[in-house]
Scaffold this motif. Structure first.
Motif, PDB file in Angstrom:
ATOM      1  N   LEU A  10     -37.305 -12.899 -18.762  1.00 20.45           N
ATOM      2  CA  LEU A  10     -38.758 -12.637 -19.191  1.00 20.45           C
ATOM      3  C   LEU A  10     -38.443 -11.507 -20.266  1.00 20.45           C
ATOM      4  O   LEU A  10     -39.104 -11.794 -21.295  1.00 20.45           O
ATOM      5  N   TYR A  11     -37.763 -10.408 -19.931  1.00 18.00           N
ATOM      6  CA  TYR A  11     -37.559  -9.222 -20.699  1.00 18.00           C
ATOM      7  C   TYR A  11     -37.024  -9.761 -21.952  1.00 18.00           C
ATOM      8  O   TYR A  11     -37.388  -9.111 -22.852  1.00 18.00           O
ATOM      9  N   LEU A  12     -35.890 -10.549 -21.955  1.00 18.30           N
ATOM     10  CA  LEU A  12     -35.090 -10.927 -23.045  1.00 18.30           C
ATOM     11  C   LEU A  12     -35.913 -11.776 -23.895  1.00 18.30           C
ATOM     12  O   LEU A  12     -35.745 -11.611 -25.076  1.00 18.30           O
ATOM     13  N   ALA A  13     -36.865 -12.812 -23.346  1.00 18.39           N
ATOM     14  CA  ALA A  13     -37.417 -13.456 -24.244  1.00 18.39           C
ATOM     15  C   ALA A  13     -38.536 -12.694 -25.039  1.00 18.39           C
ATOM     16  O   ALA A  13     -38.842 -12.964 -26.114  1.00 18.39           O
ATOM     17  N   VAL A  14     -39.261 -11.565 -24.471  1.00 18.12           N
ATOM     18  CA  VAL A  14     -40.260 -10.691 -24.959  1.00 18.12           C
ATOM     19  C   VAL A  14     -39.379  -9.873 -26.361  1.00 18.12           C
ATOM     20  O   VAL A  14     -39.651  -9.888 -27.397  1.00 18.12           O
ATOM     21  N   LYS A  15     -37.985  -9.555 -25.975  1.00 16.69           N
ATOM     22  CA  LYS A  15     -37.296  -8.709 -26.985  1.00 16.69           C
ATOM     23  C   LYS A  15     -36.964  -9.745 -28.108  1.00 16.69           C
ATOM     24  O   LYS A  15     -37.138  -9.361 -29.217  1.00 16.69           O
ATOM     25  N   VAL A  16     -36.571 -11.175 -28.124  1.00 13.89           N
ATOM     26  CA  VAL A  16     -36.062 -11.929 -29.015  1.00 13.89           C
ATOM     27  C   VAL A  16     -37.383 -12.553 -29.781  1.00 13.89           C
ATOM     28  O   VAL A  16     -37.367 -12.382 -31.143  1.00 13.89           O
ATOM     29  N   THR A  17     -38.505 -12.533 -29.058  1.00 14.86           N
ATOM     30  CA  THR A  17     -39.561 -12.599 -30.003  1.00 14.86           C
ATOM     31  C   THR A  17     -40.017 -11.495 -30.806  1.00 14.86           C
ATOM     32  O   THR A  17     -40.337 -11.600 -31.963  1.00 14.86           O
ATOM     33  N   ASP A  18     -39.872 -10.120 -30.207  1.00 19.44           N
ATOM     34  CA  ASP A  18     -40.245  -9.071 -31.061  1.00 19.44           C
ATOM     35  C   ASP A  18     -39.368  -9.041 -32.397  1.00 19.44           C
ATOM     36  O   ASP A  18     -39.579  -8.610 -33.365  1.00 19.44           O
ATOM     37  N   HIS A  19     -38.074  -9.200 -31.924  1.00 19.09           N
ATOM     38  CA  HIS A  19     -37.010  -8.972 -33.195  1.00 19.09           C
ATOM     39  C   HIS A  19     -37.386 -10.002 -33.911  1.00 19.09           C
ATOM     40  O   HIS A  19     -36.888  -9.729 -35.513  1.00 19.09           O
ATOM     41  N   PHE A  20     -37.569 -11.334 -33.872  1.00 18.67           N
ATOM     42  CA  PHE A  20     -37.903 -12.329 -34.821  1.00 18.67           C
ATOM     43  C   PHE A  20     -39.183 -12.067 -35.662  1.00 18.67           C
ATOM     44  O   PHE A  20     -39.135 -12.113 -36.832  1.00 18.67           O
ATOM     45  N   LEU A  21     -40.181 -11.535 -34.994  1.00 21.64           N
ATOM     46  CA  LEU A  21     -41.508 -11.252 -35.722  1.00 21.64           C
ATOM     47  C   LEU A  21     -41.239 -10.147 -36.583  1.00 21.64           C
ATOM     48  O   LEU A  21     -42.228  -9.968 -37.508  1.00 21.64           O
ATOM     49  N   SER A  22     -40.276  -9.187 -36.333  1.00 23.93           N
ATOM     50  CA  SER A  22     -40.104  -8.110 -37.187  1.00 23.93           C
ATOM     51  C   SER A  22     -39.481  -8.256 -38.599  1.00 23.93           C
ATOM     52  O   SER A  22     -39.552  -7.365 -39.382  1.00 23.93           O
ATOM     53  N   VAL A  23     -38.715  -9.582 -38.624  1.00 22.45           N
ATOM     54  CA  VAL A  23     -38.179 -10.112 -39.867  1.00 22.45           C
ATOM     55  C   VAL A  23     -38.694 -11.157 -40.627  1.00 22.45           C
ATOM     56  O   VAL A  23     -38.534 -11.375 -41.870  1.00 22.45           O
ATOM     57  N   ALA A  24     -39.480 -11.983 -39.960  1.00 26.37           N
ATOM     58  CA  ALA A  24     -40.072 -13.051 -40.459  1.00 26.37           C
ATOM     59  C   ALA A  24     -41.519 -13.045 -40.188  1.00 26.37           C
ATOM     60  O   ALA A  24     -41.961 -13.401 -39.106  1.00 26.37           O
ATOM     61  N   PRO A  25     -42.198 -13.395 -41.281  1.00 27.39           N
ATOM     62  CA  PRO A  25     -43.832 -13.304 -41.323  1.00 27.39           C
ATOM     63  C   PRO A  25     -44.138 -14.822 -40.742  1.00 27.39           C
ATOM     64  O   PRO A  25     -43.531 -15.640 -41.234  1.00 27.39           O
ATOM     65  N   VAL A  26     -44.929 -15.006 -39.686  1.00 31.79           N
ATOM     66  CA  VAL A  26     -45.399 -16.163 -39.340  1.00 31.79           C
ATOM     67  C   VAL A  26     -46.867 -16.407 -39.242  1.00 31.79           C
ATOM     68  O   VAL A  26     -47.601 -15.660 -39.272  1.00 31.79           O
ATOM     69  N   ASN A  27     -47.368 -17.668 -38.909  1.00 32.46           N
ATOM     70  CA  ASN A  27     -48.614 -18.060 -39.124  1.00 32.46           C
ATOM     71  C   ASN A  27     -49.239 -17.945 -37.520  1.00 32.46           C
ATOM     72  O   ASN A  27     -48.283 -18.170 -36.537  1.00 32.46           O
TER      73      ASN A  27
END
Length: 414
Positions: A211-228
């Motif tokens: 769970l913790y790693l999934a949240v970290k992966v989500t945050d790192h992706f959202l910090s470099v890629a704008p999404v809808n």
């Protein structure tokens, strides 16, 4: 009788001979057959067949024309070798009597010869290891791993070095408030996504590290890629799929995540999103998470399971807070444990915790105050997954534990 050349013998009933085909086995031509010796040459290693002797030469003797002559030749060879052996034995006896006299003379000469003194060469001193290869010296009062030296699964010899390495890797994964590059997202949407990930983790019975790693992966992706915002759930579920592959022994398959998303996305979309996330993170998903540090620091003070679970509850609840995303995992874990220790009236930040965490109390004060404010604020009706999860008896109902008052907390922080 022998068959004439150029003509194949007619096969009669009962005389069928199977032909062997394979590696090194060819069709034999008609004519005089020469039996190949099965014994290896002198000095050569013995050959070992893969299965059995395919010819069955050691069991069945096939009488063919010309075998009697071969047997006579063999008997003649045996007689010749026996006579040669007899002569060799006589020569050996004669040479033995002659050599015994020379051996006695050699022994007398060795006894009369003076014994040379052995020169002892000084041993080469061992080379000193460079500083980066030396193991850290741990004082006895701070040693928490010596009792597990005999357990190879705990790697007690390298536990301190492992967590020092994870703490050093945190510098590579420091985040900031990335909502400025996300025009269609906000902190509330992210909190709802994390709350949903907690439910999925509980339903799939995944590890907390996943769970913790999934949240970290989500945050790192959202910090470099704008999404809808329509793809936010797709990003979260794909991040949980990646974390499951990294942490779990038997991770759920893609179809399981499509099911929990209520078939809102296609299989091709999940696979494409997985590729995009891994490329954005440069395939480096070994991100240090606070859950690992929390267990390590709780071991330093021999905290009970109830105290550790209370710290886990605070730490998991902090995953929904956007303003705590920039904090390092080791510092966040230290603040959660300190708040749990003060709540349980088990003291403050002891020297052993300072040694293993590397943080002084003054460095933890801002984060501890923010966590206390999070616990005392009224809960959001849309974010109830963590509180309901830790209200269960399995987790000692720590979500119902009264929060320590602010004055007591401030005295402990001083």
């Amino acid at each position: 009788m022998p068959f004439p050349r150029g003509k194949k013998p007619s096969v009669t009933a009962g005389s069928k001979i199977p032909k062997l085909r394979g590696k090194g086995i060819e069709n034999q031509e008609e004519g005089p057959q020469v039996k190949r010796s099965s014994s290896p040459p002198q000095g050569a290693p013995k050959k070992r067949t893969a299965f059995v002797d395919l010819t069955n030469a050691h069991k069945v003797h096939i009488s063919l024309p010309g075998t009697k002559k071969n047997s006579l030749k063999k008997t003649q060879k045996k007689k010749a070798t026996s006579t040669v052996l007899g002569k060799n034995e006589a020569n050996l006896k004669k040479s033995g009597s002659m050599s015994s006299e020379s051996q006695e003379e050699k022994k007398r000469g060795e006894e009369e010869a003076p014994i040379e003194e052995l020169v002892v060469v000084d041993a080469v001193p061992p080379r000193e290891l460079p500083p980066h290869l030396r193991r850290p010296q741990i004082p006895e009062e701070f040693d928490i791993d010596s009792q597990h030296q005999e357990d190879p699964t705990l790697t007690a010899q390298y536990a301190k070095e492992i967590f020092d390495y994870l703490k050093a890797r945190e510098e590579k994964f420091i985040l900031s408030d990335y909502m400025s590059i996300q025009p269609s997202l906000n902190a509330g949407m992210r909190a709802i996504l994390v709350d949903w990930l907690v439910e999925v983790q509980e339903n799939f019975e995944l590890n907390h590290e996943t769970l913790y790693l999934a949240v970290k992966v989500t945050d790192h992706f959202l910090s470099v890629a704008p999404v809808n915002r329509e793809n936010l759930q797709l990003i979260g579920s794909t991040a949980l799929l990646i974390a499951s592959k990294f942490e779990e022994r038997c991770p759920p398959c893609v179809d399981d995540f499509l099911y929990v998303c209520d078939d809102a996305y296609k299989r091709e979309e999940v696979i494409a999103m997985e590729t995009s996330i891994l490329q954005a993170l440069e395939f480096d998903i070994n991100i240090p998470v606070p859950y690992r540090f929390l267990r390590r620091y709780a071991k330093c003070v021999s905290a009970s399971m109830e105290t550790l679970t209370l710290a886990r509850y605070v730490c998991e609840l902090s995953l929904q807070e956007m303003d705590l995303v920039p904090e390092r995992g080791s510092l966040l874990a230290s603040a959660c444990l300190l708040l749990a220790l003060v709540t349980k009236e088990l003291g403050g930040w002891s020297p052993i915790l300072v040694f293993h965490s590397g943080y002084e109390v003054s460095e933890l004060v801002p984060v501890v105050r923010r966590l206390h404010s999070m616990l005392t604020s009224p809960p959001d009706d849309k974010l109830l997954a963590v509180r309901s999860k830790y209200s269960h008896k399995v987790f000692f109902e720590v979500a119902t534990t009264p929060t320590v008052d602010l004055d007591t907390l401030e005295r402990a922080l001083k």
